[in-house]
Each structure stands twice: as C-alpha cells, then as structure tokens.
Design an enzyme around this catalytic site. Structure first.
Site, mmCIF file in Angstrom:
data_model
loop_
_atom_site.group_PDB
_atom_site.id
_atom_site.type_symbol
_atom_site.label_atom_id
_atom_site.label_comp_id
_atom_site.label_asym_id
_atom_site.label_seq_id
_atom_site.Cartn_x
_atom_site.Cartn_y
_atom_site.Cartn_z
ATOM 1 N N ASP A 68 0.814 -1.219 0.000
ATOM 2 C CA ASP A 68 0.000 0.000 0.000
ATOM 3 C C ASP A 68 0.844 1.264 0.000
ATOM 4 O O ASP A 68 2.069 1.208 0.172
ATOM 5 C CB ASP A 68 -0.971 -0.012 1.194
ATOM 6 C CG ASP A 68 -0.303 -0.422 2.509
ATOM 7 O OD1 ASP A 68 0.929 -0.406 2.587
ATOM 8 O OD2 ASP A 68 -1.034 -0.743 3.463
ATOM 9 N N ASN A 136 -8.060 -3.070 13.933
ATOM 10 C CA ASN A 136 -9.425 -3.422 13.502
ATOM 11 C C ASN A 136 -9.426 -4.580 12.503
ATOM 12 O O ASN A 136 -10.444 -4.845 11.868
ATOM 13 C CB ASN A 136 -10.123 -2.196 12.894
ATOM 14 C CG ASN A 136 -9.401 -1.662 11.657
ATOM 15 O OD1 ASN A 136 -8.440 -2.254 11.194
ATOM 16 N ND2 ASN A 136 -9.879 -0.556 11.123
ATOM 17 N N HIS A 138 -7.530 -4.797 9.775
ATOM 18 C CA HIS A 138 -7.210 -4.480 8.383
ATOM 19 C C HIS A 138 -5.887 -5.110 7.969
ATOM 20 O O HIS A 138 -4.987 -5.289 8.780
ATOM 21 C CB HIS A 138 -7.267 -2.974 8.091
ATOM 22 C CG HIS A 138 -6.124 -2.141 8.552
ATOM 23 N ND1 HIS A 138 -6.305 -0.956 9.236
ATOM 24 C CD2 HIS A 138 -4.782 -2.277 8.412
ATOM 25 C CE1 HIS A 138 -5.119 -0.423 9.487
ATOM 26 N NE2 HIS A 138 -4.186 -1.201 9.005
ATOM 27 N N GLU A 143 -9.758 -1.973 4.879
ATOM 28 C CA GLU A 143 -10.464 -1.707 6.121
ATOM 29 C C GLU A 143 -11.680 -2.635 6.233
ATOM 30 O O GLU A 143 -12.080 -3.271 5.252
ATOM 31 C CB GLU A 143 -10.933 -0.241 6.116
ATOM 32 C CG GLU A 143 -9.789 0.769 6.082
ATOM 33 C CD GLU A 143 -9.120 0.993 7.452
ATOM 34 O OE1 GLU A 143 -9.269 0.136 8.337
ATOM 35 O OE2 GLU A 143 -8.455 2.036 7.608
HETATM 36 C C1 GLP Z 1 -0.601 0.361 8.540
HETATM 37 C C2 GLP Z 1 -0.293 -0.406 7.274
HETATM 38 C C3 GLP Z 1 -0.621 -1.853 7.445
HETATM 39 C C4 GLP Z 1 0.042 -2.359 8.707
HETATM 40 C C5 GLP Z 1 -0.519 -1.640 9.895
HETATM 41 C C6 GLP Z 1 0.039 -2.136 11.222
HETATM 42 O O1 GLP Z 1 -1.939 0.654 8.671
HETATM 43 N N1 GLP Z 1 -0.992 0.077 6.121
HETATM 44 O O2 GLP Z 1 -0.170 -2.574 6.310
HETATM 45 O O3 GLP Z 1 -0.168 -3.713 8.837
HETATM 46 O O4 GLP Z 1 -0.190 -0.290 9.728
HETATM 47 O O5 GLP Z 1 1.183 -1.448 11.559
HETATM 48 P P1 GLP Z 1 2.121 -1.792 12.749
HETATM 49 O O6 GLP Z 1 2.957 -2.947 12.303
HETATM 50 O O7 GLP Z 1 2.962 -0.556 12.928
HETATM 51 O O8 GLP Z 1 1.289 -2.087 13.908
#
Ligand code: GLP
Length: 242
Positions: A68, A136, A138, A143
């Site tokens: 992303d 949540n 995702h 989402e």
């Molecule tokens: C962002 C990214 C996700 C990732 C999430 C969790 O929202 N777009 O791909 O999985 O963060 O991040 P973290 O690993 O910092 O908890």
C-alpha cells in the site's frame, strides 16, 4: 491453514520471521516478495540487512511488491511508504530499483495506477506476502467491509487507522493522510505463502478474530483462514486472547 508461532519478544519474532523469509529467498533466487510497512516488520528488515552485510544473500533477481501507499503526500515525504521501504530496507541491500513496486500515488488518474498495479500482480505471483495487521483487522489498508474479492483500489482510511498511524505524524491526526491505495484482499490471497507479524496487546483482539473468528468482511483478516499456507508470528501480548 494457519500456523501460529508465539514468541517471547519482538527480537525472537523478528528472528523467526527472518528464517521464514530467508528460506523462500534461498529456494528461489528470483522470488517475488510481497512487502509491508508499519513497525511490525522493521526487525525482520534489519535481520535481512545484517544477513546481506555478512553473508551477501543477493537480492539482484528479487522482485518486490508493496501492499500500500498513502494518497495525498509526496512520494518523497519521510512517512510515505516509498520512503519507509527505502530507508528501512531497499537502500541497504542490492535490490534493483526496477524490481521494486509500490502502488503509485502520483498523477491525476489514480484508478489507472490501481489498474496498472493489478496487471503487474496478475503477471507476477507473490511467493511470500508479508502482512502486519491493524487493530481493527485491516490487512494492507483493506479496512473492515472491504470486499473479499477486491483488487488494488483507493480507500478512505477509517478514523481508527488514522489515530493508530498518527504516531508517525507528530501525533497529529490532521497530518495523517485520509486516503490510500492498497492491494485488495484477492491480491493478498493470491500469494503462495503468507507471513503475518503482530505484537502488543493492541493487536490481541484482531489476532483472535483472525484465527478463531467467523470469516466475515467485518474483519478483513479472517479471510486468511481460507488460505492454505499462512504463518502468524506473534508475541505473547498479541497472543493473549488465543
Ligand atoms: C498500517 C499499514 C498496514 C500495517 C498496519 C500495522 O496501517 N498500512 O499494512 O499492517 O499499519 O502497523 P504496525 O505494524 O505498525 O502495527
């Protein structure tokens, strides 16, 4: 099938994740890696860099596809996922820039950018897809209530995600982009192997739902129960509701 590995701490989690990643690269010098941002994979990336420095594991023939990218910030903004990936991994290994793919947030026709990314993904099967998870549920930026058959698309980020990610933007939610481009859930599910990393109590409910919850679009990660090769590596806190 979901295989769960519970680790004592982040260091161990990063080592376990690295062994799984390395075995894919060792078996296939031209493997296609699906990569993720966020704090969860940073230790894995550090292990990949240390191994490259010491053992010269080559990435010359490796292709990567990131999940992303934010929309509305310049690609060279320090918190763009393009910058994140270069800073935390690509600048430190011998990967070729032409083999790096990140959804493009540039230009006026973002839908065309999505279509182009889908075309590339249709031509390149991902050997291992790395995932983090949102609190949540995702995955990527898919989402809750994203269709399970979705491909790369533009999303409005949920307020909970904007709040979660404010820590990268001086804790100021007004600075967090409100939109993103993300691979869809069907793109993620097309990977041969999936490796999901999660730490902390904040992820415990999402991890519980991913493994034991009803498969439902209200929690995107529950679709992983339908994939035949998923490994979830978590610390004790993220595993605390299992
Ligand atoms: C962002 C990214 C996700 C990732 C999430 C969790 O929202 N777009 O791909 O999985 O963060 O991040 P973290 O690993 O910092 O908890």
């Amino acid at each position: 099938m979901i295989n769960v590995i519970v680790c004592d701490d982040y260091n161990q989690l990063s080592n376990v994740a690295f062994e799984i990643m390395l075995s894919v690269i060792k078996n296939k010098a031209d493997a296609t890696l699906g990569l993720a941002t966020g704090s969860s994979p940073i230790g894995l990336y550090q292990n990949m860099i240390a191994d490259y420095d010491k053992k010269k594991t080559s990435y010359k023939m490796i292709k990567t596809f990131n999940l992303d990218e934010y929309v509305g910030i310049d690609v060279h903004h320090p918190e763009s996922y393009y910058s994140f990936m270069h800073r935390n991994l690509f600048d430190h290994i011998d990967i070729e820039e032409k083999n790096i793919h990140i959804p493009s947030n540039m230009g006026d026709d973002l839908q065309k950018n999505c279509d182009d990314y889908n075309k590339l993904l249709a031509e390149n099967v991902i050997d291992i897809q790395l995932l983090g998870i949102g609190s949540n549920g995702h995955i990527g930026f898919n989402e809750p209530y994203t269709a399970f058959d979705s491909l790369t698309h533009i999303v409005d980020l949920k307020q909970s995600t904007i709040n979660d990610n404010a820590r990268f933007f001086n804790n100021d939610t007004s600075l967090v982009p409100k939109k993103a481009i993300t691979m869809g859930i069907a793109n993620v599910m097309a990977a041969r192997k999936i490796l999901l990393l999660a730490t902390g109590e904040n992820k415990a409910e999402a991890i519980y739902q991913t493994i034991k919850g009803k498969i439902d679009e209200s929690c995107p990660s529950t679709i992983l129960q339908r994939h035949n090769d998923v490994t979830i590596v978590v610390d004790k806190l993220a595993a605390s509701k299992l």
